[in-house]
Write a protein that holds these residues in place. Structure first.
Motif, PDB file in Angstrom:
ATOM      1  N   PRO A  72       0.932  -1.137   0.116  1.00 40.00           N
ATOM      2  CA  PRO A  72      -0.006   0.016  -0.090  1.00 40.00           C
ATOM      3  C   PRO A  72       0.862   1.224  -0.188  1.00 40.00           C
ATOM      4  O   PRO A  72       1.983   1.384   0.688  1.00 40.00           O
ATOM      5  N   PHE A  73       0.594   2.323  -0.828  1.00 38.15           N
ATOM      6  CA  PHE A  73       1.297   3.503  -0.574  1.00 38.15           C
ATOM      7  C   PHE A  73       0.505   4.695  -1.373  1.00 38.15           C
ATOM      8  O   PHE A  73      -0.704   4.477  -1.904  1.00 38.15           O
ATOM      9  N   VAL A  74       1.038   5.905  -1.073  1.00 36.51           N
ATOM     10  CA  VAL A  74       0.345   7.087  -1.740  1.00 36.51           C
ATOM     11  C   VAL A  74       1.156   7.469  -2.872  1.00 36.51           C
ATOM     12  O   VAL A  74       2.360   7.507  -2.650  1.00 36.51           O
ATOM     13  N   ALA A  75       0.569   7.916  -4.034  1.00 34.27           N
ATOM     14  CA  ALA A  75       1.312   8.435  -5.125  1.00 34.27           C
ATOM     15  C   ALA A  75       1.300   9.820  -5.178  1.00 34.27           C
ATOM     16  O   ALA A  75       0.464  10.346  -4.621  1.00 34.27           O
ATOM     17  N   ALA A  76       2.571  10.575  -5.193  1.00 29.37           N
ATOM     18  CA  ALA A  76       2.666  11.781  -5.339  1.00 29.37           C
ATOM     19  C   ALA A  76       3.233  12.362  -7.001  1.00 29.37           C
ATOM     20  O   ALA A  76       4.319  12.077  -7.261  1.00 29.37           O
ATOM     21  N   LEU A  77       2.239  12.989  -7.544  1.00 23.84           N
ATOM     22  CA  LEU A  77       2.610  13.439  -8.947  1.00 23.84           C
ATOM     23  C   LEU A  77       2.821  15.040  -9.106  1.00 23.84           C
ATOM     24  O   LEU A  77       2.181  15.607  -8.313  1.00 23.84           O
ATOM     25  N   GLY A  78       3.892  15.288  -9.733  1.00 23.39           N
ATOM     26  CA  GLY A  78       4.188  16.715  -9.895  1.00 23.39           C
ATOM     27  C   GLY A  78       5.393  17.005 -10.615  1.00 23.39           C
ATOM     28  O   GLY A  78       6.099  16.198 -11.308  1.00 23.39           O
ATOM     29  N   GLY A  79       5.836  18.396 -10.501  1.00 24.71           N
ATOM     30  CA  GLY A  79       6.931  18.661 -11.134  1.00 24.71           C
ATOM     31  C   GLY A  79       8.106  18.819 -10.527  1.00 24.71           C
ATOM     32  O   GLY A  79       8.441  17.969  -9.541  1.00 24.71           O
ATOM     33  N   PRO A 119       4.231   4.456   2.848  1.00 23.16           N
ATOM     34  CA  PRO A 119       5.139   4.661   1.720  1.00 23.16           C
ATOM     35  C   PRO A 119       4.561   5.828   0.822  1.00 23.16           C
ATOM     36  O   PRO A 119       3.411   5.612   0.527  1.00 23.16           O
ATOM     37  N   VAL A 120       4.980   6.945   0.364  1.00 21.88           N
ATOM     38  CA  VAL A 120       4.697   7.688  -0.351  1.00 21.88           C
ATOM     39  C   VAL A 120       5.783   7.850  -1.574  1.00 21.88           C
ATOM     40  O   VAL A 120       6.813   8.289  -1.345  1.00 21.88           O
ATOM     41  N   VAL A 121       5.222   7.425  -2.720  1.00 23.77           N
ATOM     42  CA  VAL A 121       6.000   7.412  -3.933  1.00 23.77           C
ATOM     43  C   VAL A 121       6.278   8.467  -4.615  1.00 23.77           C
ATOM     44  O   VAL A 121       4.976   9.056  -4.954  1.00 23.77           O
ATOM     45  N   ASN A 122       7.433   8.911  -4.751  1.00 24.88           N
ATOM     46  CA  ASN A 122       7.756  10.492  -5.422  1.00 24.88           C
ATOM     47  C   ASN A 122       7.732  10.008  -7.084  1.00 24.88           C
ATOM     48  O   ASN A 122       8.729   9.750  -7.573  1.00 24.88           O
ATOM     49  N   PHE A 123       6.374  10.406  -7.636  1.00 23.13           N
ATOM     50  CA  PHE A 123       6.561  10.595  -9.116  1.00 23.13           C
ATOM     51  C   PHE A 123       6.607  11.728  -9.807  1.00 23.13           C
ATOM     52  O   PHE A 123       6.018  12.131 -10.809  1.00 23.13           O
ATOM     53  N   LEU A 170      -2.825   1.253  -8.339  1.00 22.53           N
ATOM     54  CA  LEU A 170      -2.327   0.541  -7.448  1.00 22.53           C
ATOM     55  C   LEU A 170      -2.315   1.635  -5.999  1.00 22.53           C
ATOM     56  O   LEU A 170      -1.856   1.015  -4.941  1.00 22.53           O
ATOM     57  N   ALA A 171      -2.344   2.863  -6.193  1.00 25.99           N
ATOM     58  CA  ALA A 171      -2.120   3.648  -5.175  1.00 25.99           C
ATOM     59  C   ALA A 171      -3.463   3.856  -4.203  1.00 25.99           C
ATOM     60  O   ALA A 171      -4.549   3.766  -4.770  1.00 25.99           O
ATOM     61  N   ARG A 172      -3.385   3.942  -3.139  1.00 21.20           N
ATOM     62  CA  ARG A 172      -4.507   4.233  -2.083  1.00 21.20           C
ATOM     63  C   ARG A 172      -5.025   5.544  -2.412  1.00 21.20           C
ATOM     64  O   ARG A 172      -6.206   5.788  -2.546  1.00 21.20           O
ATOM     65  N   VAL A 173      -4.335   6.741  -2.559  1.00 24.70           N
ATOM     66  CA  VAL A 173      -4.799   8.022  -2.941  1.00 24.70           C
ATOM     67  C   VAL A 173      -3.399   8.693  -3.677  1.00 24.70           C
ATOM     68  O   VAL A 173      -2.474   8.187  -3.557  1.00 24.70           O
ATOM     69  N   THR A 174      -3.851   9.385  -4.473  1.00 27.00           N
ATOM     70  CA  THR A 174      -2.898  10.168  -5.720  1.00 27.00           C
ATOM     71  C   THR A 174      -2.979  11.797  -5.551  1.00 27.00           C
ATOM     72  O   THR A 174      -4.063  12.190  -5.434  1.00 27.00           O
ATOM     73  N   LEU A 181      -0.874  18.677   4.000  1.00 23.60           N
ATOM     74  CA  LEU A 181      -1.392  17.243   3.297  1.00 23.60           C
ATOM     75  C   LEU A 181      -1.889  16.206   4.452  1.00 23.60           C
ATOM     76  O   LEU A 181      -2.790  15.426   4.445  1.00 23.60           O
ATOM     77  N   ALA A 182      -1.056  16.110   5.392  1.00 25.53           N
ATOM     78  CA  ALA A 182      -1.148  14.802   6.310  1.00 25.53           C
ATOM     79  C   ALA A 182      -2.513  14.661   7.036  1.00 25.53           C
ATOM     80  O   ALA A 182      -3.089  13.520   6.854  1.00 25.53           O
ATOM     81  N   PRO A 183      -3.177  15.728   7.518  1.00 31.53           N
ATOM     82  CA  PRO A 183      -4.481  15.255   8.128  1.00 31.53           C
ATOM     83  C   PRO A 183      -5.431  14.978   6.957  1.00 31.53           C
ATOM     84  O   PRO A 183      -6.502  14.298   7.115  1.00 31.53           O
ATOM     85  N   VAL A 184      -5.008  15.585   5.760  1.00 29.69           N
ATOM     86  CA  VAL A 184      -6.183  15.383   4.744  1.00 29.69           C
ATOM     87  C   VAL A 184      -6.153  13.850   3.836  1.00 29.69           C
ATOM     88  O   VAL A 184      -7.061  13.059   4.068  1.00 29.69           O
ATOM     89  N   LEU A 185      -4.895  13.760   3.742  1.00 31.10           N
ATOM     90  CA  LEU A 185      -4.572  12.194   3.555  1.00 31.10           C
ATOM     91  C   LEU A 185      -4.810  11.343   4.548  1.00 31.10           C
ATOM     92  O   LEU A 185      -5.480  10.236   4.285  1.00 31.10           O
ATOM     93  N   ALA A 186      -4.680  11.343   5.841  1.00 31.77           N
ATOM     94  CA  ALA A 186      -5.170  10.415   6.831  1.00 31.77           C
ATOM     95  C   ALA A 186      -6.612  10.264   6.871  1.00 31.77           C
ATOM     96  O   ALA A 186      -6.934   9.099   7.194  1.00 31.77           O
TER      97      ALA A 186
END
Length: 273
Positions: free
Chosen positions: A35-42, A65-69, A91-95, A265-270
Protein backbone atom coordinates in the motif's frame (compact mmCIF):
# COMPACT_ATOMS: atom_id res chain seq x y z
CA UNK A 1 12.78 8.45 5.36
CA UNK A 2 15.99 10.32 4.59
CA UNK A 3 17.80 10.58 1.26
CA UNK A 4 21.56 10.35 1.25
CA UNK A 5 23.47 12.95 -0.71
CA UNK A 6 26.85 13.01 -2.36
CA UNK A 7 29.75 15.32 -1.64
CA UNK A 8 30.34 18.79 -3.08
CA UNK A 9 26.82 19.75 -2.06
CA UNK A 10 25.12 17.69 -4.77
CA UNK A 11 22.28 15.32 -3.93
CA UNK A 12 22.00 11.76 -5.16
CA UNK A 13 18.37 11.50 -6.30
CA UNK A 14 18.61 7.74 -7.01
CA UNK A 15 16.66 8.15 -10.30
CA UNK A 16 14.49 5.16 -11.16
CA UNK A 17 11.72 3.95 -13.47
CA UNK A 18 8.46 2.13 -12.79
CA UNK A 19 6.77 -0.39 -15.05
CA UNK A 20 7.15 0.41 -18.72
CA UNK A 21 7.48 4.14 -18.16
CA UNK A 22 10.45 5.89 -19.76
CA UNK A 23 10.30 8.67 -17.18
CA UNK A 24 13.01 8.89 -14.51
CA UNK A 25 11.47 9.61 -11.13
CA UNK A 26 13.15 10.33 -7.81
CA UNK A 27 14.21 7.21 -5.96
CA UNK A 28 15.12 5.03 -4.28
CA UNK A 29 12.80 2.74 -6.21
CA UNK A 30 9.81 1.64 -4.13
CA UNK A 31 7.79 -1.57 -4.02
CA UNK A 32 4.40 -0.81 -5.60
CA UNK A 33 2.98 -4.13 -4.40
CA UNK A 34 2.62 -2.65 -0.90
CA UNK A 35 0.00 0.00 0.00
CA UNK A 36 1.27 3.46 -0.88
CA UNK A 37 0.33 7.06 -1.65
CA UNK A 38 1.35 8.42 -5.07
CA UNK A 39 2.73 11.96 -5.47
CA UNK A 40 2.63 13.43 -9.00
CA UNK A 41 4.14 16.78 -9.86
CA UNK A 42 7.00 18.77 -11.28
CA UNK A 43 10.38 19.84 -9.93
CA UNK A 44 8.74 21.00 -6.68
CA UNK A 45 7.39 17.52 -5.92
CA UNK A 46 10.62 15.91 -7.11
CA UNK A 47 12.36 18.05 -4.53
CA UNK A 48 15.23 19.44 -6.54
CA UNK A 49 18.10 20.49 -4.22
CA UNK A 50 16.19 19.25 -1.13
CA UNK A 51 17.24 16.15 0.82
CA UNK A 52 13.76 15.43 2.14
CA UNK A 53 11.01 16.70 -0.19
CA UNK A 54 7.39 16.81 0.89
CA UNK A 55 6.58 13.21 -0.22
CA UNK A 56 9.32 11.89 2.10
CA UNK A 57 8.13 14.11 4.98
CA UNK A 58 4.52 13.08 4.36
CA UNK A 59 5.55 9.43 4.49
CA UNK A 60 6.95 9.94 7.98
CA UNK A 61 3.69 11.55 9.11
CA UNK A 62 1.40 8.92 7.57
CA UNK A 63 3.58 5.91 8.35
CA UNK A 64 2.84 4.70 4.83
CA UNK A 65 5.11 4.79 1.76
CA UNK A 66 4.65 7.88 -0.40
CA UNK A 67 6.10 7.20 -3.84
CA UNK A 68 7.61 10.28 -5.45
CA UNK A 69 6.45 10.45 -9.07
CA UNK A 70 7.66 14.02 -9.38
CA UNK A 71 9.45 14.72 -12.65
CA UNK A 72 11.97 17.48 -13.25
CA UNK A 73 10.72 20.38 -15.38
CA UNK A 74 7.36 18.67 -15.87
CA UNK A 75 4.09 20.33 -16.71
CA UNK A 76 0.75 18.62 -17.18
CA UNK A 77 1.72 17.24 -20.59
CA UNK A 78 4.25 14.80 -19.14
CA UNK A 79 1.59 13.03 -17.08
CA UNK A 80 -1.32 13.47 -19.47
CA UNK A 81 0.69 11.64 -22.14
CA UNK A 82 2.23 8.99 -19.86
CA UNK A 83 0.46 5.61 -20.31
CA UNK A 84 1.67 4.35 -16.91
CA UNK A 85 -0.09 7.10 -14.94
CA UNK A 86 -3.35 5.16 -14.89
CA UNK A 87 -1.61 2.03 -13.63
CA UNK A 88 0.29 3.94 -10.94
CA UNK A 89 -2.90 5.52 -9.64
CA UNK A 90 -4.81 2.24 -9.77
CA UNK A 91 -2.29 0.70 -7.37
CA UNK A 92 -2.17 3.73 -5.03
CA UNK A 93 -4.49 4.28 -2.07
CA UNK A 94 -4.57 8.01 -2.87
CA UNK A 95 -2.89 10.09 -5.59
CA UNK A 96 -1.75 13.64 -4.82
CA UNK A 97 -1.45 15.80 -7.93
CA UNK A 98 0.51 19.04 -7.75
CA UNK A 99 -1.07 21.83 -9.80
CA UNK A 100 1.58 22.94 -12.28
CA UNK A 101 1.69 26.19 -14.20
CA UNK A 102 -0.30 26.85 -17.37
CA UNK A 103 2.74 28.16 -19.27
CA UNK A 104 4.13 24.67 -19.82
CA UNK A 105 1.32 23.05 -21.85
CA UNK A 106 1.19 22.70 -25.61
CA UNK A 107 -1.60 24.81 -27.09
CA UNK A 108 -2.77 26.44 -30.31
CA UNK A 109 -0.02 29.06 -30.10
CA UNK A 110 3.05 26.97 -29.31
CA UNK A 111 4.30 23.47 -28.53
CA UNK A 112 6.44 22.45 -25.55
CA UNK A 113 8.95 19.62 -25.31
CA UNK A 114 7.06 16.37 -24.56
CA UNK A 115 9.09 15.66 -21.42
CA UNK A 116 10.84 18.88 -20.48
CA UNK A 117 7.64 20.89 -20.60
CA UNK A 118 9.40 24.12 -19.60
CA UNK A 119 11.16 24.14 -22.99
CA UNK A 120 9.60 26.07 -25.86
CA UNK A 121 9.69 23.83 -28.94
CA UNK A 122 8.06 25.78 -31.78
CA UNK A 123 5.54 28.49 -32.60
CA UNK A 124 2.40 27.62 -34.56
CA UNK A 125 1.23 29.43 -37.67
CA UNK A 126 -1.33 31.18 -35.46
CA UNK A 127 1.41 32.39 -33.11
CA UNK A 128 3.49 33.68 -36.02
CA UNK A 129 0.48 35.48 -37.46
CA UNK A 130 -0.54 37.16 -34.19
CA UNK A 131 3.03 38.06 -33.16
CA UNK A 132 4.46 38.58 -36.66
CA UNK A 133 7.26 40.90 -35.53
CA UNK A 134 8.73 38.37 -33.06
CA UNK A 135 11.74 36.17 -33.90
CA UNK A 136 10.90 32.97 -32.02
CA UNK A 137 14.34 31.44 -32.58
CA UNK A 138 15.64 33.47 -29.63
CA UNK A 139 13.52 31.55 -27.10
CA UNK A 140 14.29 28.23 -25.46
CA UNK A 141 12.02 28.38 -22.40
CA UNK A 142 8.33 29.15 -22.03
CA UNK A 143 8.79 31.63 -19.19
CA UNK A 144 11.28 33.70 -21.17
CA UNK A 145 8.92 33.60 -24.16
CA UNK A 146 5.91 34.82 -22.18
CA UNK A 147 7.84 37.56 -20.41
CA UNK A 148 9.06 38.87 -23.76
CA UNK A 149 5.61 38.75 -25.38
CA UNK A 150 4.02 40.49 -22.41
CA UNK A 151 6.56 43.30 -22.70
CA UNK A 152 6.70 43.63 -26.50
CA UNK A 153 3.06 42.99 -27.42
CA UNK A 154 0.87 43.73 -24.36
CA UNK A 155 -2.16 44.41 -26.58
CA UNK A 156 -2.09 40.81 -27.88
CA UNK A 157 -0.93 39.03 -24.73
CA UNK A 158 -4.43 38.56 -23.26
CA UNK A 159 -5.70 36.10 -25.91
CA UNK A 160 -2.53 34.02 -25.47
CA UNK A 161 -3.09 33.80 -21.70
CA UNK A 162 -6.74 32.81 -22.27
CA UNK A 163 -5.60 30.04 -24.63
CA UNK A 164 -3.06 28.74 -22.12
CA UNK A 165 -5.66 28.69 -19.36
CA UNK A 166 -8.21 26.87 -21.54
CA UNK A 167 -5.57 24.31 -22.55
CA UNK A 168 -4.61 23.85 -18.88
CA UNK A 169 -8.21 23.09 -17.86
CA UNK A 170 -8.69 20.66 -20.75
CA UNK A 171 -5.41 18.84 -20.05
CA UNK A 172 -6.00 18.67 -16.30
CA UNK A 173 -9.52 17.32 -16.85
CA UNK A 174 -8.20 14.62 -19.17
CA UNK A 175 -5.44 13.68 -16.74
CA UNK A 176 -7.78 13.48 -13.76
CA UNK A 177 -10.15 11.30 -15.76
CA UNK A 178 -7.25 8.91 -16.36
CA UNK A 179 -6.23 8.75 -12.70
CA UNK A 180 -8.16 6.09 -10.81
CA UNK A 181 -9.10 6.04 -7.14
CA UNK A 182 -9.02 8.89 -4.67
CA UNK A 183 -7.38 12.12 -5.77
CA UNK A 184 -6.11 15.16 -3.89
CA UNK A 185 -5.06 18.33 -5.71
CA UNK A 186 -2.10 20.16 -4.17
CA UNK A 187 -2.28 23.87 -4.89
CA UNK A 188 1.14 25.16 -3.86
CA UNK A 189 1.17 28.93 -3.89
CA UNK A 190 4.13 31.17 -4.63
CA UNK A 191 7.12 29.74 -2.77
CA UNK A 192 9.82 32.13 -3.94
CA UNK A 193 11.22 35.14 -2.13
CA UNK A 194 8.92 38.07 -3.01
CA UNK A 195 11.93 39.92 -4.46
CA UNK A 196 12.29 37.22 -7.16
CA UNK A 197 8.71 37.52 -8.46
CA UNK A 198 8.51 38.61 -12.08
CA UNK A 199 5.80 40.24 -14.22
CA UNK A 200 4.00 36.94 -14.88
CA UNK A 201 2.81 36.76 -11.27
CA UNK A 202 2.60 34.05 -8.65
CA UNK A 203 3.22 30.31 -8.90
CA UNK A 204 1.67 28.24 -10.33
CA UNK A 205 1.78 30.64 -13.27
CA UNK A 206 -1.51 31.80 -14.80
CA UNK A 207 -3.59 29.44 -12.63
CA UNK A 208 -6.59 31.19 -11.04
CA UNK A 209 -9.13 30.28 -8.37
CA UNK A 210 -11.81 29.97 -11.05
CA UNK A 211 -9.68 27.41 -12.92
CA UNK A 212 -9.16 25.33 -9.79
CA UNK A 213 -12.87 25.51 -8.99
CA UNK A 214 -13.56 23.86 -12.36
CA UNK A 215 -11.52 20.87 -11.17
CA UNK A 216 -12.92 20.51 -7.64
CA UNK A 217 -15.72 18.09 -8.64
CA UNK A 218 -13.08 15.78 -10.15
CA UNK A 219 -11.09 15.36 -6.92
CA UNK A 220 -11.76 14.27 -3.36
CA UNK A 221 -10.02 17.31 -1.91
CA UNK A 222 -8.06 20.43 -2.84
CA UNK A 223 -5.30 21.42 -0.43
CA UNK A 224 -4.02 24.95 -0.86
CA UNK A 225 -0.67 25.76 0.72
CA UNK A 226 0.48 29.37 0.79
CA UNK A 227 4.03 29.20 2.17
CA UNK A 228 4.78 31.52 5.05
CA UNK A 229 6.90 34.60 4.50
CA UNK A 230 9.62 32.98 6.61
CA UNK A 231 9.66 29.91 4.36
CA UNK A 232 9.63 31.99 1.18
CA UNK A 233 12.41 34.23 2.41
CA UNK A 234 14.72 31.42 3.53
CA UNK A 235 16.48 31.40 0.16
CA UNK A 236 18.70 28.39 -0.40
CA UNK A 237 19.24 27.65 3.31
CA UNK A 238 19.33 23.91 3.93
CA UNK A 239 19.48 23.07 0.21
CA UNK A 240 22.18 20.99 -1.48
CA UNK A 241 23.64 22.13 -4.78
CA UNK A 242 26.88 22.44 -6.70
CA UNK A 243 28.96 25.64 -6.91
CA UNK A 244 27.23 26.84 -10.09
CA UNK A 245 23.68 25.94 -9.05
CA UNK A 246 22.88 28.56 -6.42
CA UNK A 247 20.85 30.82 -8.78
CA UNK A 248 18.71 27.82 -9.79
CA UNK A 249 18.31 26.74 -6.16
CA UNK A 250 16.98 30.19 -5.26
CA UNK A 251 14.03 29.61 -7.62
CA UNK A 252 13.00 26.31 -5.98
CA UNK A 253 11.10 25.68 -2.72
CA UNK A 254 13.41 25.12 0.23
CA UNK A 255 13.10 22.68 3.14
CA UNK A 256 10.72 24.92 5.11
CA UNK A 257 8.26 25.06 2.21
CA UNK A 258 8.34 21.26 1.90
CA UNK A 259 7.68 20.95 5.64
CA UNK A 260 4.63 23.23 5.37
CA UNK A 261 3.29 21.24 2.40
CA UNK A 262 3.62 17.93 4.25
CA UNK A 263 1.98 19.38 7.36
CA UNK A 264 -1.01 20.62 5.33
CA UNK A 265 -1.46 17.37 3.40
CA UNK A 266 -1.07 14.94 6.30
CA UNK A 267 -4.50 15.36 7.99
CA UNK A 268 -6.33 15.33 4.65
CA UNK A 269 -4.58 12.18 3.47
CA UNK A 270 -5.08 10.48 6.84
CA UNK A 271 -8.83 10.94 6.44
CA UNK A 272 -8.81 9.33 2.98
CA UNK A 273 -6.64 6.27 3.68
Amino acid sequence: MAFEYAGDGALDYFPCRYGRSKLLFRGPRRDLARPFVAALGGSETYGKFVAEPWPALLEDKLQMPVVNFGYLNAGIDVFANEPQVGEMSRLARVTVIQLMGAQNVSNRFYAVHPRRNDRFLRASNLMRAVFSEIDFTEFNFTRHLLLALRERAPDRFGPLVAELQAAWIARMTAMLDKIEGRKVLLWLGDYRDPSLRDALGCEPLLVTSEMVDRLRPLADAVVRVDPSLTARSSGSAGMHFGPMEEPAAATMPGPMVHEEVAAALAPVLAGLL
